[in-house]
Design a protein around this motif. Structure first.
Motif, PDB file in Angstrom:
ATOM      1  N   ALA A 111       0.824  -1.207   0.000  1.00 38.27           N
ATOM      2  CA  ALA A 111       0.000   0.000   0.000  1.00 38.27           C
ATOM      3  C   ALA A 111       0.858   1.256   0.000  1.00 38.27           C
ATOM      4  CB  ALA A 111      -0.946   0.013   1.202  1.00 38.27           C
ATOM      5  N   SER A 112       1.966   1.237   0.734  1.00 39.37           N
ATOM      6  CA  SER A 112       2.852   2.405   0.813  1.00 39.37           C
ATOM      7  C   SER A 112       3.777   2.462  -0.409  1.00 39.37           C
ATOM      8  CB  SER A 112       3.704   2.354   2.086  1.00 39.37           C
ATOM      9  OG  SER A 112       2.906   2.360   3.237  1.00 39.37           O
ATOM     10  N   GLU A 113       4.134   3.672  -0.819  1.00 46.02           N
ATOM     11  CA  GLU A 113       5.129   3.841  -1.876  1.00 46.02           C
ATOM     12  C   GLU A 113       6.504   3.641  -1.256  1.00 46.02           C
ATOM     13  OE1 GLU A 113       4.647   7.553  -3.862  1.00 46.02           O
ATOM     14  OE2 GLU A 113       2.739   6.982  -4.793  1.00 46.02           O
ATOM     15  N   LEU A 114       7.224   2.625  -1.678  1.00 48.57           N
ATOM     16  CA  LEU A 114       8.490   2.239  -1.062  1.00 48.57           C
ATOM     17  C   LEU A 114       9.663   2.870  -1.824  1.00 48.57           C
ATOM     18  CD1 LEU A 114       7.770  -1.547  -0.394  1.00 48.57           C
ATOM     19  CD2 LEU A 114       7.298   0.426   1.077  1.00 48.57           C
ATOM     20  N   THR A 115      10.455   3.631  -1.106  1.00 43.11           N
ATOM     21  CA  THR A 115      11.641   4.253  -1.697  1.00 43.11           C
ATOM     22  C   THR A 115      12.863   3.862  -0.872  1.00 43.11           C
ATOM     23  OG1 THR A 115      11.285   6.274  -0.413  1.00 43.11           O
ATOM     24  CG2 THR A 115      10.351   6.203  -2.639  1.00 43.11           C
ATOM     25  N   PHE A 116      14.002   3.723  -1.566  1.00 45.17           N
ATOM     26  CA  PHE A 116      15.228   3.260  -0.912  1.00 45.17           C
ATOM     27  C   PHE A 116      16.379   4.190  -1.263  1.00 45.17           C
ATOM     28  CE2 PHE A 116      12.527  -0.422  -1.372  1.00 45.17           C
ATOM     29  CZ  PHE A 116      12.746  -1.179  -0.220  1.00 45.17           C
ATOM     30  N   VAL A 117      17.335   4.291  -0.328  1.00 39.92           N
ATOM     31  CA  VAL A 117      18.608   4.933  -0.600  1.00 39.92           C
ATOM     32  C   VAL A 117      19.675   3.860  -0.504  1.00 39.92           C
ATOM     33  CG1 VAL A 117      18.946   5.588   1.834  1.00 39.92           C
ATOM     34  CG2 VAL A 117      20.171   6.805   0.017  1.00 39.92           C
ATOM     35  N   LEU A 118      20.648   3.887  -1.436  1.00 39.52           N
ATOM     36  CA  LEU A 118      21.686   2.866  -1.473  1.00 39.52           C
ATOM     37  C   LEU A 118      22.934   3.374  -0.757  1.00 39.52           C
ATOM     38  CD1 LEU A 118      21.122   1.672  -5.129  1.00 39.52           C
ATOM     39  CD2 LEU A 118      20.553   0.461  -3.027  1.00 39.52           C
ATOM     40  N   LEU A 119      23.403   2.589   0.185  1.00 42.97           N
ATOM     41  CA  LEU A 119      24.551   2.950   1.017  1.00 42.97           C
ATOM     42  C   LEU A 119      25.706   2.007   0.715  1.00 42.97           C
ATOM     43  CD1 LEU A 119      22.594   3.317   4.378  1.00 42.97           C
ATOM     44  CD2 LEU A 119      23.138   5.121   2.729  1.00 42.97           C
TER      45      LEU A 119
END
Length: 283
Positions: A111-119
């Motif tokens: 349901a949520s818009e999933l966003t990621f940052v790459l480390l």
């Protein structure tokens, strides 16, 4: 209590997830065995998806030969929070990275818009890994710089094309203005030869002293067939002169007065017909 799984780890853990084999570098079809970031994925491999056009579809999936399913540790409303991390083990670009979820809480998978940052996570003692990642970063930066240069070149070309179009329009307008001006000129007034200029072409008093420069009209510019009186002498032409021999037939019309300074000789075979008045002074 949460359940455990050799592949998926502790299902209810939210801080860290079991590693994934690869991370998608672009939008992909969530089905079938395929190659992602240089990694050939087969049935059972875990993969992180971060680039779907609908961010709700992002997340951790398990590869199958048909349609993929979300991983068991990343398919429930209590499986992730802002800050949840997952390590990426392989890949030409993202090997050695960790992905961190940046979606605001509460996170609801599906349901949520999933966003990621790459480390980037590196072992400083692994020189080969450090070198590989540095090269990958350089390649990404070069691609970004090339894209920026291409955009600048395109914008410059578009600006040049616009300038050329403006210049072309200006040239067309100038040509049309010249043609309009040329069409308004009466050719009959500007194409006459010397013997075609008539009295009607010169307005009364149009030629005045201040419009004729001294010396502009000289004897050699006047057709010899035009008979002129003798030259004037002195300031303000105080003395007028005339020839002494009449070598043509002349008629002084009735109602007009003529005057000459004498003596005057009428050449043989020539006549002067006086219908008005002719006065010879000093003759």
């Amino acid at each position: 209590m949460g359940s455990t799984d050799r592949i998926n780890g502790f299902n209810s853990a939210v801080a860290l997830k079991a590693p994934v084999a690869a991370c998608a570098t672009a939008e992909i079809v969530l089905a079938g065995e395929q190659s992602i970031d240089g990694v050939s994925l087969v049935d059972g491999d875990r993969v992180l998806v971060t680039q779907q056009s609908n961010p709700v579809d992002n997340g951790i999936y398990v590869v199958t030969t048909s349609n993929w399913s979300r991983a068991k540790d990343f398919n429930g409303h209590r499986d992730a929070v802002k800050g949840t991390r997952v390590a990426i083990t392989d890949g030409e670009i993202y090997a050695g990275y960790e992905a961190q979820l940046t979606t605001e809480n509460p996170v609801q998978i599906g349901a949520s818009e999933l966003t990621f940052v790459l480390l980037l996570i590196l072992d400083p003692n692994d020189a080969d890994a450090v070198r590989t990642v540095a090269q990958n970063i350089s390649s990404i930066q070069s691609a970004s710089d090339n894209a920026a240069l291409a955009q600048q070149a395109q914008e410059g070309a578009e600006a040049a094309a616009a300038d050329a179009q403006t210049a072309k329009a200006g040239a067309v307008a100038a040509k049309e203005a010249a043609e309009t001006a040329a069409a308004s000129i009466d050719p009959a007034l500007y194409r006459k030869t010397a013997d075609q200029i008539e009295t009607a072409d010169i307005a009364n008093s149009a030629v005045t002293t201040d419009k004729v420069e001294d010396g502009a009209i000289t004897q050699n510019k006047i057709d010899p067939s035009v008979q002129l009186g003798g030259p004037s002498l002195g300031s303000n032409s105080i003395i007028r002169t005339n020839g002494t021999t009449i070598d043509e037939d002349i008629t002084i019309p009735a109602g007009t007065n003529g005057m000459s300074a004498g003596p005057i000789t009428i050449a043989a075979g020539r006549t002067v017909t006086v219908e008005g008045t002719w006065t010879v002074v000093g003759g």
